[in-house]
Structure formats: C-alpha cells, structure tokens
Design an enzyme around this catalytic site. Structure first.
Site, mmCIF file in Angstrom:
data_model
loop_
_atom_site.group_PDB
_atom_site.id
_atom_site.type_symbol
_atom_site.label_atom_id
_atom_site.label_comp_id
_atom_site.label_asym_id
_atom_site.label_seq_id
_atom_site.Cartn_x
_atom_site.Cartn_y
_atom_site.Cartn_z
ATOM 1 N N SER A 193 0.864 -1.188 0.000
ATOM 2 C CA SER A 193 0.000 0.000 0.000
ATOM 3 C C SER A 193 0.895 1.231 0.000
ATOM 4 O O SER A 193 2.066 1.146 0.406
ATOM 5 C CB SER A 193 -0.861 0.007 1.271
ATOM 6 O OG SER A 193 -1.445 1.282 1.474
ATOM 7 N N TYR B 132 -2.836 -1.237 10.517
ATOM 8 C CA TYR B 132 -2.774 -1.420 9.056
ATOM 9 C C TYR B 132 -1.437 -0.910 8.510
ATOM 10 O O TYR B 132 -0.744 -1.597 7.753
ATOM 11 C CB TYR B 132 -3.941 -0.678 8.408
ATOM 12 C CG TYR B 132 -4.050 -0.834 6.912
ATOM 13 C CD1 TYR B 132 -4.687 -1.941 6.346
ATOM 14 C CD2 TYR B 132 -3.522 0.124 6.045
ATOM 15 C CE1 TYR B 132 -4.789 -2.078 4.968
ATOM 16 C CE2 TYR B 132 -3.616 -0.013 4.670
ATOM 17 C CZ TYR B 132 -4.262 -1.108 4.130
ATOM 18 O OH TYR B 132 -4.365 -1.246 2.767
HETATM 19 P P1 NAD Z 1 -11.431 -5.987 -0.341
HETATM 20 O O1 NAD Z 1 -12.001 -5.882 1.014
HETATM 21 O O2 NAD Z 1 -12.330 -6.016 -1.515
HETATM 22 O O3 NAD Z 1 -10.477 -7.248 -0.480
HETATM 23 C C1 NAD Z 1 -9.848 -7.899 0.578
HETATM 24 C C2 NAD Z 1 -10.003 -9.377 0.329
HETATM 25 O O4 NAD Z 1 -9.284 -10.108 1.325
HETATM 26 C C3 NAD Z 1 -11.470 -9.833 0.410
HETATM 27 O O5 NAD Z 1 -11.781 -10.585 -0.745
HETATM 28 C C4 NAD Z 1 -11.509 -10.696 1.668
HETATM 29 O O6 NAD Z 1 -12.429 -11.765 1.571
HETATM 30 C C5 NAD Z 1 -10.074 -11.214 1.698
HETATM 31 N N1 NAD Z 1 -9.677 -11.687 3.020
HETATM 32 C C6 NAD Z 1 -9.870 -11.072 4.223
HETATM 33 N N2 NAD Z 1 -9.382 -11.840 5.209
HETATM 34 C C7 NAD Z 1 -8.850 -12.949 4.618
HETATM 35 C C8 NAD Z 1 -8.199 -14.102 5.103
HETATM 36 N N3 NAD Z 1 -7.991 -14.282 6.414
HETATM 37 N N4 NAD Z 1 -7.804 -15.053 4.215
HETATM 38 C C9 NAD Z 1 -8.019 -14.889 2.881
HETATM 39 N N5 NAD Z 1 -8.638 -13.806 2.371
HETATM 40 C C10 NAD Z 1 -9.034 -12.845 3.226
HETATM 41 O O7 NAD Z 1 -10.393 -4.772 -0.453
HETATM 42 P P2 NAD Z 1 -9.258 -4.466 -1.540
HETATM 43 O O8 NAD Z 1 -9.161 -3.018 -1.630
HETATM 44 O O9 NAD Z 1 -9.485 -5.248 -2.777
HETATM 45 O O10 NAD Z 1 -7.957 -4.987 -0.795
HETATM 46 C C11 NAD Z 1 -7.053 -5.918 -1.366
HETATM 47 C C12 NAD Z 1 -5.627 -5.613 -0.916
HETATM 48 O O11 NAD Z 1 -5.241 -4.330 -1.441
HETATM 49 C C13 NAD Z 1 -5.460 -5.501 0.600
HETATM 50 O O12 NAD Z 1 -4.226 -6.081 0.971
HETATM 51 C C14 NAD Z 1 -5.422 -4.011 0.850
HETATM 52 O O13 NAD Z 1 -4.705 -3.665 1.995
HETATM 53 C C15 NAD Z 1 -4.696 -3.547 -0.408
HETATM 54 N N6 NAD Z 1 -4.881 -2.127 -0.713
HETATM 55 C C16 NAD Z 1 -6.095 -1.627 -1.079
HETATM 56 C C17 NAD Z 1 -6.217 -0.270 -1.366
HETATM 57 C C18 NAD Z 1 -7.502 0.344 -1.813
HETATM 58 O O14 NAD Z 1 -7.538 1.582 -1.967
HETATM 59 N N7 NAD Z 1 -8.559 -0.382 -2.059
HETATM 60 C C19 NAD Z 1 -5.101 0.559 -1.259
HETATM 61 C C20 NAD Z 1 -3.883 0.009 -0.864
HETATM 62 C C21 NAD Z 1 -3.779 -1.340 -0.606
#
Ligand code: NAD
Length: 269
Positions: free
Chosen positions: A154, A167
């Site tokens: 991130s 986080y």
């Molecule tokens: P999201 O909530 O759609 O996706 C997170 C996914 O992780 C979900 O599908 C959830 O079911 C899964 N998950 C949660 N706990 C789990 C576990 N114990 N085992 C397996 N799967 C698990 O959100 P997202 O934005 O798609 O996030 C995906 C990644 O991207 C994360 O690591 C998040 O930190 C990172 N991220 C997102 C953003 C953003 O702006 N959306 C920015 C920076 C980083």
C-alpha cells in the site's frame, strides 16, 4: 491480448472481491490458470461469480477456501493446488483487512487480526510458494524465473496513517518482508516485488468514495485526479508476473495516481 502467462498457475489470495478479483481477471486474460481464494464458507458465491466471469471470457481457474492467517489452511491450499495442477508459478499475496481505531482505544484483538491476515498471511503464503519454486527450479517452457511473488502492499508502507496504526504497521512490515526474501532468493531466480496501490475503488475503502463529498476530499490527495480501479492493479500485476519484468526483483511499484508525490506541496507548500 497476448497470453504472456499462458498455462502458468497463479494463486491470488482474497480474490473474491476488489483488487484481488481484478488481478485474477487480468492474470486469466493473460493466460494464467487462476486460484480464486476466499476466507469463509459464506464467500463461495462471490468467489464463484468471479470465476464465472473468468470462464465466461475463456479463462480457466478454480475457487479455494482458505484463511491465509491459519498455517494449516495455507498448507492445505498449496498442497491441493500442486496436486491438481502440478505446480504454482505465481503468488499474488493480496488478502488484507482494516480494523481502524484511535490508537489509545485499539484492542489487542484488532492489532492481532490485522497483523495476522496482512503480514503473517503474506509470510505463510510466500513461504509455501518459495518451497514449491525451490523444488521445481526454472522451467524455461513456463518462465525465465523459477517463480514470481507479488505482495499487495500500500502507499501506507511509506505514508504514516493516524487511526490506522495496525494497518500501516502491517504494510511497513510487508516492505521489508518483500525486500528480505527478494534478496534471499534472487540467486534461485525467484522474483519478488510489491505493488503499492493508492486509492482503489473497492469495498475496503467505501467510506472514502461512497459520497460526492468524500470523493472530492479524496481527490485532493490524488494529483492524477481520479480514483483507481482494480484493473489498474491487474495490469501492473500481469507485467510483474511476466518475463517482461524479468530483471526486476525487490521493487515496490506505486500504482497511486501520484498520491506519494506530496500533493500538499503542489501549491508551493
Ligand atoms: P477488499 O475488502 O475487496 O479485499 C480484501 C479481500 O481479502 C477480500 O476478498 C476478503 O475476503 C479477503 N480476506 C480477508 N481476510 C482474509 C483471510 N484471512 N484469508 C483470505 N482472504 C481474506 O479490499 P481491496 O481493496 O481489494 O484490498 C485488497 C488488498 O489491497 C489488501 O491487501 C489491501 O490492503 C490492499 N490495498 C487496497 C487499497 C484500496 O484503496 N482499495 C489501497 C492500498 C492497498
């Protein structure tokens, strides 16, 4: 689209929604056979929806239930995938959660939950992937590398984030996990990199884009003046997983519309 990942086996953790789903679709479009991982039995429908979209466009894959913070689940997932497909070529360590709280109110449970999924989960999956890559070694018919790992970090591996200490700590931890194992396994031709998304429109950050007011405020942090989409990350993941990036390991690729460019200084500070 040229199939740069043809028949390579890719596990994408947390891919029944958001960025993981976007990455799974992009990798499948590039020819990879994708494992759509979801953490709870109730998530099967969402995982199947992602898989249906992939197979409907001619792609291939399976769904797999696994909580990445649990060692026994991770061991089972890798064993099952290797049994079914023979090996694993690509791991996208994407699963991640937020449990936000002012620091003085943050419970140990909130801390452990976030570190457990976001950091320990990435460690467990990376370790199993590395074990398989070391076993197989380089197979030129698949890729120039013995294997590729992409950590979903991130912008918060760099940008401190008040109210989100668990986080931000997990993402800072991913940075040095990624760099340490990239250094350790480069001689074995295993490439390990991170993608650092900025604001991507997914369920995790709905409060930041769900209303016009919230979106306007968010855009003050994004010089490129749009929120990112999961396919922005998917395209970067295809490149990092393909031989086009064969000389790249240990890198953090920021896909953030310039969020890390200190936008507050654009008007002379
Ligand atoms: P999201 O909530 O759609 O996706 C997170 C996914 O992780 C979900 O599908 C959830 O079911 C899964 N998950 C949660 N706990 C789990 C576990 N114990 N085992 C397996 N799967 C698990 O959100 P997202 O934005 O798609 O996030 C995906 C990644 O991207 C994360 O690591 C998040 O930190 C990172 N991220 C997102 C953003 C953003 O702006 N959306 C920015 C920076 C980083």
């Amino acid at each position: 689209m040229e199939q740069k990942l043809k028949n390579q086996i890719a596990i994408i953790t947390g891919s029944s929604s958001g960025i993981g789903a976007g990455v799974a679709k992009s990798l499948a479009e590039a020819g990879a056979i994708v494992v759509i991982n979801y953490p709870l039995p109730g998530g099967l429908d969402a995982a199947n929806n992602v898989l249906d979209e992939i197979t409907g466009s001619g792609g291939k894959g399976i769904t797999f239930l696994c909580d990445v913070s649990k060692e026994e689940d991770v061991l089972k997932m890798f064993a099952a995938v290797i049994k079914e497909f023979g090996t694993v070529d690509i791991l996208v360590n994407n699963a991640g959660i937020q449990k936000d709280a002012p620091f003085e109110d943050m419970t140990l449970a909130q801390w452990n939950l976030v570190l457990g999924v976001n950091l320990t989960g990435q460690f467990l999956c990376a370790r199993e992937a590395i074990r398989e890559f070391l076993r197989r070694g380089v197979d030129d018919s698949r890729s120039k590398a013995a294997g590729k790992i992409i950590h979903m970090s991130s912008v918060h591996q760099e940008i401190p984030w008040a109210g989100h200490a668990n986080y931000a700590s997990s993402k800072g931890g991913i940075k040095l996990l990624m760099e340490s194992i990239a250094q350790e396994f480069a001689p074995k031709k295993i490439r390990i990199n991170s993608i650092c998304p900025g604001a991507i429109q997914t369920p995790i950050n709905q409060s930041a884009w769900g209303t016009a007011e919230a979106l306007k405020s968010l855009l003050t942090l994004i010089p490129y003046q749009r929120i990112g989409q999961p396919e922005d990350i998917g395209k970067a993941a295809v490149w990092l997983a393909s031989d086009d990036s064969d000389y790249i390991t240990g890198a953090s690729l920021f896909v953030d519309g310039g969020m890390t460019l200190y936008p507050g200084f654009s008007t002379n500070g």
